[in-house]
Write a protein that holds these residues in place. Structure first.
Motif, PDB file in Angstrom:
ATOM      1  N   PHE A 236      -8.726  -5.347  11.743  1.00 15.33           N
ATOM      2  CA  PHE A 236      -7.592  -5.244  10.835  1.00 15.33           C
ATOM      3  C   PHE A 236      -6.661  -4.108  11.249  1.00 15.33           C
ATOM      4  N   LEU A 237      -7.236  -2.942  11.507  1.00 13.28           N
ATOM      5  CA  LEU A 237      -6.420  -1.783  11.860  1.00 13.28           C
ATOM      6  C   LEU A 237      -5.621  -2.015  13.138  1.00 13.28           C
ATOM      7  N   THR A 238      -6.248  -2.676  14.084  1.00 13.39           N
ATOM      8  CA  THR A 238      -5.541  -2.937  15.340  1.00 13.39           C
ATOM      9  C   THR A 238      -4.353  -3.855  15.089  1.00 13.39           C
ATOM     10  N   ALA A 239      -4.576  -4.873  14.278  1.00 11.80           N
ATOM     11  CA  ALA A 239      -3.478  -5.787  13.958  1.00 11.80           C
ATOM     12  C   ALA A 239      -2.350  -5.046  13.253  1.00 11.80           C
ATOM     13  N   LYS A 240      -2.726  -4.258  12.286  1.00  8.40           N
ATOM     14  CA  LYS A 240      -1.723  -3.516  11.516  1.00  8.40           C
ATOM     15  C   LYS A 240      -0.989  -2.525  12.407  1.00  8.40           C
ATOM     16  N   ALA A 241      -1.738  -1.846  13.265  1.00  9.36           N
ATOM     17  CA  ALA A 241      -1.129  -0.875  14.175  1.00  9.36           C
ATOM     18  C   ALA A 241      -0.135  -1.567  15.105  1.00  9.36           C
ATOM     19  N   THR A 242      -0.478  -2.772  15.517  1.00  9.02           N
ATOM     20  CA  THR A 242       0.411  -3.513  16.406  1.00  9.02           C
ATOM     21  C   THR A 242       1.720  -3.829  15.698  1.00  9.02           C
TER      22      THR A 242
ATOM     23  N   PHE B 176       0.465   8.065  18.797  1.00 10.30           N
ATOM     24  CA  PHE B 176       1.035   7.343  17.675  1.00 10.30           C
ATOM     25  C   PHE B 176       0.470   7.896  16.374  1.00 10.30           C
ATOM     26  N   GLN B 177       0.439   9.209  16.291  1.00 12.49           N
ATOM     27  CA  GLN B 177      -0.112   9.840  15.086  1.00 12.49           C
ATOM     28  C   GLN B 177       0.619   9.385  13.829  1.00 12.49           C
ATOM     29  N   ARG B 178       1.857   9.047  13.985  1.00 18.61           N
ATOM     30  CA  ARG B 178       2.656   8.641  12.834  1.00 18.61           C
ATOM     31  C   ARG B 178       2.091   7.394  12.177  1.00 18.61           C
ATOM     32  N   PHE B 179       1.273   6.654  12.909  1.00 20.32           N
ATOM     33  CA  PHE B 179       0.695   5.435  12.347  1.00 20.32           C
ATOM     34  C   PHE B 179      -0.519   5.724  11.478  1.00 20.32           C
ATOM     35  N   VAL B 180      -1.137   6.877  11.700  1.00 18.25           N
ATOM     36  CA  VAL B 180      -2.449   7.108  11.099  1.00 18.25           C
ATOM     37  C   VAL B 180      -2.427   7.044   9.577  1.00 18.25           C
ATOM     38  N   ALA B 181      -1.495   7.749   8.941  1.00 14.95           N
ATOM     39  CA  ALA B 181      -1.466   7.743   7.476  1.00 14.95           C
ATOM     40  C   ALA B 181      -1.224   6.347   6.905  1.00 14.95           C
ATOM     41  N   PRO B 182      -0.180   5.641   7.329  1.00 14.85           N
ATOM     42  CA  PRO B 182      -0.008   4.282   6.807  1.00 14.85           C
ATOM     43  C   PRO B 182      -1.182   3.355   7.113  1.00 14.85           C
ATOM     44  N   LEU B 183      -1.816   3.551   8.257  1.00 11.32           N
ATOM     45  CA  LEU B 183      -2.978   2.718   8.583  1.00 11.32           C
ATOM     46  C   LEU B 183      -4.123   2.971   7.611  1.00 11.32           C
ATOM     47  N   LYS B 184      -4.323   4.228   7.309  1.00 11.23           N
ATOM     48  CA  LYS B 184      -5.416   4.554   6.387  1.00 11.23           C
ATOM     49  C   LYS B 184      -5.173   3.935   5.015  1.00 11.23           C
ATOM     50  N   GLU B 185      -3.920   4.001   4.603  1.00 12.26           N
ATOM     51  CA  GLU B 185      -3.585   3.403   3.314  1.00 12.26           C
ATOM     52  C   GLU B 185      -3.845   1.909   3.313  1.00 12.26           C
ATOM     53  N   SER B 186      -3.351   1.257   4.345  1.00 13.83           N
ATOM     54  CA  SER B 186      -3.537  -0.189   4.435  1.00 13.83           C
ATOM     55  C   SER B 186      -5.001  -0.541   4.485  1.00 13.83           C
ATOM     56  N   LEU B 187      -5.752   0.278   5.163  1.00 10.90           N
ATOM     57  CA  LEU B 187      -7.175   0.004   5.297  1.00 10.90           C
ATOM     58  C   LEU B 187      -7.853   0.003   3.932  1.00 10.90           C
ATOM     59  N   GLU B 188      -7.433   0.952   3.108  1.00 11.52           N
ATOM     60  CA  GLU B 188      -8.028   1.007   1.780  1.00 11.52           C
ATOM     61  C   GLU B 188      -7.762  -0.254   0.994  1.00 11.52           C
ATOM     62  N   VAL B 189      -6.526  -0.700   1.071  1.00 14.67           N
ATOM     63  CA  VAL B 189      -6.171  -1.930   0.368  1.00 14.67           C
ATOM     64  C   VAL B 189      -6.979  -3.094   0.922  1.00 14.67           C
ATOM     65  N   TYR B 190      -7.056  -3.151   2.221  1.00 15.26           N
ATOM     66  CA  TYR B 190      -7.794  -4.226   2.877  1.00 15.26           C
ATOM     67  C   TYR B 190      -9.247  -4.239   2.443  1.00 15.26           C
ATOM     68  N   ARG B 191      -9.845  -3.061   2.412  1.00 14.42           N
ATOM     69  CA  ARG B 191     -11.245  -2.980   2.027  1.00 14.42           C
ATOM     70  C   ARG B 191     -11.458  -3.434   0.582  1.00 14.42           C
ATOM     71  N   ARG B 192     -10.500  -3.080  -0.267  1.00 11.57           N
ATOM     72  CA  ARG B 192     -10.609  -3.517  -1.653  1.00 11.57           C
ATOM     73  C   ARG B 192     -10.540  -5.029  -1.723  1.00 11.57           C
ATOM     74  N   GLU B 193      -9.619  -5.575  -0.972  1.00 11.97           N
ATOM     75  CA  GLU B 193      -9.475  -7.030  -0.947  1.00 11.97           C
ATOM     76  C   GLU B 193     -10.749  -7.694  -0.479  1.00 11.97           C
ATOM     77  N   GLN B 194     -11.289  -7.161   0.586  1.00  8.54           N
ATOM     78  CA  GLN B 194     -12.496  -7.753   1.155  1.00  8.54           C
ATOM     79  C   GLN B 194     -13.640  -7.659   0.162  1.00  8.54           C
ATOM     80  N   LYS B 195     -13.688  -6.529  -0.490  1.00 12.85           N
ATOM     81  CA  LYS B 195     -14.759  -6.326  -1.458  1.00 12.85           C
ATOM     82  C   LYS B 195     -14.615  -7.341  -2.587  1.00 12.85           C
ATOM     83  N   GLY B 196     -13.383  -7.511  -3.009  1.00 11.84           N
ATOM     84  CA  GLY B 196     -13.108  -8.476  -4.058  1.00 11.84           C
ATOM     85  C   GLY B 196     -13.553  -9.865  -3.666  1.00 11.84           C
TER      86      GLY B 196
END
Lengths: 133, 143
Positions: free
Chosen positions: A38-44, B78-98
Motif C-alpha cells: 500500500f505504502l509503495t503505491a501511495k508513495a508512487t 523524499f522525506q516530504r512523503f513520510v508524513a502523508p504516507l503515515k497518515e494514509s497508512l493509518e486510514v488504510y489499516r483501519r479500513e483493513q481492520k474493518g
C-alpha cells in the motif's frame, strides 16, 4: 488484496496488483507485506504529483500552459532528487545536430559514441523522434 | 528494468488523472510527457523497492514491511512523503481492520445478505452492522 477502483475519493488510485508485479520483478525481493505494498503505491502517486508539479513550475512549458517532455527531462538533470531518472528522461537534440556530432567525433578519431553532453542544450522544442511539445 | 512478459507499466488513465489533479486547471499535458511520467513512476517503484529491501535485509527479514518503505523514502530524499504516507497508512489499516471484522461477523452470522460492504470509506463504526450499508456506493470494479 485490497482492490481499489478508479474513484477519486479512494485512498489510492494506482492498482496494488500492478504495483506488486513491478516490485516482484526485483530479483532480491522475496515477499512484500500488505502495508508495504500500500505504502509503495501511495508513495508512487505522491511521486507522480511531485514530479509533475515540480517540472511544471520550473520548466518552460508553462509559457504555453503545458507540461512538456523537456520540462521533465530538465528536472531530471537539474534536480538532485530526480537524478535517478536522468537515464530514462534524456535530453533530446535535433537529428541534424546529432549527426554532426557523430561526424565530428569520427573525424577526431574517436569512437562515435554520440554522447549527449556536448552541444545538446538547444531549445528543446524541436526534438528527435516523437512529436515533441 | 526486468524484461518480462508481465506489464511493468502503470495504467495510463490513472497516471493521467493523478497528473491532471496535481496541475492547475487547463494545463495541457503532452502525450510524450505523460508517457515519460509513467515510465518514471515505474522506475520509482523499482528504486523504492530495492532501497526498502536493503533495509529489510539489514533487519534480517525477508518480508518488506511498512517501516522499510518509509526508510526508503527518507533515503531517496523524499522525506516530504513520510508524513502523508503515515497518515494514509493509518486510514488504510483501519479500513483493513474493518474489512476483517466484517468478514468475521459475516462468518458468525452466516448471513448471506452481507456483501462487500467493506468497500465503504473510512467508517468509524465499531459495530460493522451490515443493515443499511450502501453497497452501490463504490464501484466494485476489479482492476
Amino acid at each position: 488484496a485490497a482492490r481499489l477502483s478508479g474513484g477519486e475519493n479512494r485512498l489510492v488510485s494506482l492498482p496494488l496488483s500492478r504495483i506488486r508485479v513491478i516490485m516482484k520483478s526485483s530479483p532480491e525481493v522475496s515477499s512484500i507485506n500488505q502495508d508495504a505494498l500500500f505504502l509503495t503505491a501511495k508513495a508512487t502517486e505522491l511521486f507522480v504529483q511531485y514530479l509533475a508539479t515540480y517540472s511544471y513550475k520550473h520548466g518552460r512549458g508553462k509559457e504555453k500552459n503545458a507540461l512538456t517532455y523537456s520540462d521533465l527531462s530538465h528536472t531530471a538533470e537539474e534536480c538532485e532528487t530526480f537524478q535517478f531518472l536522468a537515464d530514462i528522461l534524456p535530453k533530446k537534440i535535433l537529428a541534424s545536430k546529432y549527426l554532426k556530432m557523430l561526424e565530428k567525433e569520427k573525424r577526431d578519431g574517436e569512437v562515435g559514441k554520440g554522447d549527449e553532453e556536448d552541444e545538446e542544450e538547444e531549445d528543446e522544442d524541436e526534438t528527435v523522434g516523437d512529436a515533441g511539445s | 528494468m526486468a524484461e518480462r512478459p508481465e506489464d511493468l507499466n502503470l495504467p495510463n488513465a490513472v497516471i493521467t488523472r493523478i497528473i491532471k489533479e496535481a496541475l492547475p486547471d487547463g494545463v495541457n499535458i503532452s502525450k510524450e510527457a505523460r508517457s515519460a511520467i509513467s515510465r518514471a513512476a515505474s522506475v520509482f517503484v523499482l528504486y523504492a523497492t530495492s532501497c526498502a529491501n536493503n533495509f529489510a535485509m539489514k533487519g534480517k527479514r525477508k518480508t518488506l514491511n511498512a517501516g522499510d518503505v518509509l526508510s526508503a523514502m527518507e533515503e531517496m530524499e523524499f522525506q516530504r512523503f513520510v508524513a502523508p504516507l503515515k497518515e494514509s497508512l493509518e486510514v488504510y489499516r483501519r479500513e483493513q481492520k474493518g474489512k476483517k471484522e466484517a468478514r468475521k461477523d459475516k462468518d458468525k452470522k452466516a448471513d448471506s445478505e452481507e456483501q462487500d460492504k467493506s468497500r465503504e470509506e473510512e467508517n468509524d463504526d465499531d459495530d460493522e452492522r451490515m443493515e443499511e450499508e450502501e453497497q452501490n456506493d463504490d464501484e466494485e470494479v476489479d482492476n
